[in-house]
Design a protein around this motif. Structure first.
Motif, PDB file in Angstrom:
ATOM      1  N   MET A 117       0.832  -1.276  -0.008  1.00  0.00           N
ATOM      2  CA  MET A 117       0.137   0.030   0.114  1.00  0.00           C
ATOM      3  C   MET A 117       0.807   1.370   0.126  1.00  0.00           C
ATOM      4  SD  MET A 117      -3.033  -1.052   2.561  1.00  0.00           S
ATOM      5  CE  MET A 117      -4.258  -2.352   2.166  1.00  0.00           C
ATOM      6  N   ALA A 127       0.935   4.310  -2.593  1.00  0.00           N
ATOM      7  CA  ALA A 127       0.649   5.640  -2.237  1.00  0.00           C
ATOM      8  C   ALA A 127       1.710   6.695  -2.581  1.00  0.00           C
ATOM      9  CB  ALA A 127       0.782   5.737  -0.760  1.00  0.00           C
ATOM     10  N   LYS A 138      -7.101   6.136  -2.217  1.00  0.00           N
ATOM     11  CA  LYS A 138      -7.326   4.768  -2.896  1.00  0.00           C
ATOM     12  C   LYS A 138      -8.403   3.975  -2.047  1.00  0.00           C
ATOM     13  CE  LYS A 138      -4.764   1.101  -5.245  1.00  0.00           C
ATOM     14  NZ  LYS A 138      -5.116   1.597  -6.556  1.00  0.00           N
ATOM     15  N   PHE A 166      -7.252   1.092   0.345  1.00  0.00           N
ATOM     16  CA  PHE A 166      -6.415   1.389   1.378  1.00  0.00           C
ATOM     17  C   PHE A 166      -7.169   0.638   2.747  1.00  0.00           C
ATOM     18  CE2 PHE A 166      -3.788   4.911  -0.522  1.00  0.00           C
ATOM     19  CZ  PHE A 166      -2.938   4.043  -1.217  1.00  0.00           C
ATOM     20  N   ILE A 173      -3.673   3.456   7.157  1.00  0.00           N
ATOM     21  CA  ILE A 173      -3.413   4.640   6.619  1.00  0.00           C
ATOM     22  C   ILE A 173      -2.749   5.649   7.252  1.00  0.00           C
ATOM     23  CG2 ILE A 173      -5.621   4.618   4.929  1.00  0.00           C
ATOM     24  CD1 ILE A 173      -7.146   6.316   7.088  1.00  0.00           C
ATOM     25  N   ILE A 231       1.010   4.744   6.641  1.00  0.00           N
ATOM     26  CA  ILE A 231       1.206   5.203   5.435  1.00  0.00           C
ATOM     27  C   ILE A 231       1.255   6.328   5.125  1.00  0.00           C
ATOM     28  CG2 ILE A 231       0.435   5.304   2.975  1.00  0.00           C
ATOM     29  CD1 ILE A 231      -1.057   2.893   3.430  1.00  0.00           C
ATOM     30  N   THR A 237      -9.196   6.882   2.521  1.00  0.00           N
ATOM     31  CA  THR A 237      -9.813   5.663   2.153  1.00  0.00           C
ATOM     32  C   THR A 237     -11.164   5.551   2.088  1.00  0.00           C
ATOM     33  OG1 THR A 237      -9.652   2.945   2.528  1.00  0.00           O
ATOM     34  CG2 THR A 237      -9.800   4.298   4.366  1.00  0.00           C
TER      35      THR A 237
END
Length: 263
Positions: free
Chosen positions: A40, A44, A62, A65, A70, A73, A89
């Motif tokens: 992921m 990203a 996205k 995700f 998240i 990320i 997300t």
């Protein structure tokens, strides 16, 4: 990403054997989580890179995700691009959920400027969350980019604390693999900062916006987000930076992200 009861069973195990069995389950789950996190994050980065060349903040969306990842990320994108970042997300009932991270710009002040299109938001200066209707995604992205453009980085007088002086030859992919053992990073476990001293800078590679970039070899580059006008005059420099892997368009490079520079 999984039922927390496995962790409870591990802590309450009646015997070493039961604890070991539960630990193996937890270890497999953690390996699965890390694989998803890496995949992921790579997705990203691809979505964020074009924005980073044109804007002072990132809004990456996205649908696939995982909501539980998240935040991590977003932190990875801040490490790589040094820009306020929001990773979004899909939630439920047409509402998008997001996790926000920043290093030197107050997130709550940025989100306050976008409040008109948000359902709710909260957090603190460096980590926050917000939600908004799916139909408002592009409007929110536009407002956030504008807020970031107007925001001035915090100037609290802090100096960058470097963890280790290195030379460029030490910054290989093996070191990057070993640095992954220190993850996840956050306020209580910041990403390691390295310093190289007395190095010349090659010719600057043009980028859009206020960003600077230099090639340091076949698979190594150095970036200075919002660095235009901030490089002192001189022939050699001391540079503090974080180190990461940049996967862009199928090419993997070692990326040095400047935190501070002096001559």
């Amino acid at each position: 990403m999984q039922d927390a009861m496995d962790a409870v069973r591990f802590l309450l195990a009646d015997s070493p054997e039961q604890a070991l069995d539960t630990f193996r389950v937890l270890d497999k789950l953690n390996q699965k989580r890390r694989k998803k996190q890496v995949a992921m994050t790579q997705q990203a980065v691809k979505l964020a890179a074009p924005q980073a060349e044109q804007h002072q903040g990132l809004v990456v969306y996205k649908e696939e995700f995982h909501e539980g990842l998240i935040g991590i990320i977003a932190s990875r994108l801040v490490d790589q691009f040094a820009l306020p970042t929001i990773v979004v997300t899909k939630g439920t009932s047409g509402i998008l959920k997001s996790s926000c991270r920043s290093r030197n710009v107050n997130l709550l002040e940025l989100l306050q400027q976008c409040a008109g299109v948000l359902e709710k938001f909260g957090g603190h200066a460096n980590a926050a969350g917000c939600s908004f209707k799916e139909e408002n995604l592009e409007l929110f992205r536009e407002k956030f980019h504008q807020a970031c453009l107007q925001a001035a980085p915090a100037t609290d007088g802090k100096k960058v604390q470097a963890d280790l002086e290195v030379n460029l030859e030490m910054l290989n992919f093996e070191l990057l693999d070993r640095l992954k053992d220190l993850e996840p990073h956050g306020q209580a476990n910041r990403k390691p900062v390295f310093v190289v001293k007395n190095i010349p800078l090659p010719e600057t590679i043009p980028m859009q916006g206020k960003h600077l970039k230099w090639g340091l070899g076949a698979d190594m580059e150095m970036v200075y987000w919002n660095g235009a006008g901030r490089v002192p005059e001189g022939e050699v420099f001391d540079i503090a930076f974080t180190l990461s892997t940049n996967n862009f368009r199928g090419k993997e490079t070692r990326q040095l992200t400047i935190q501070a520079i002096s001559s």
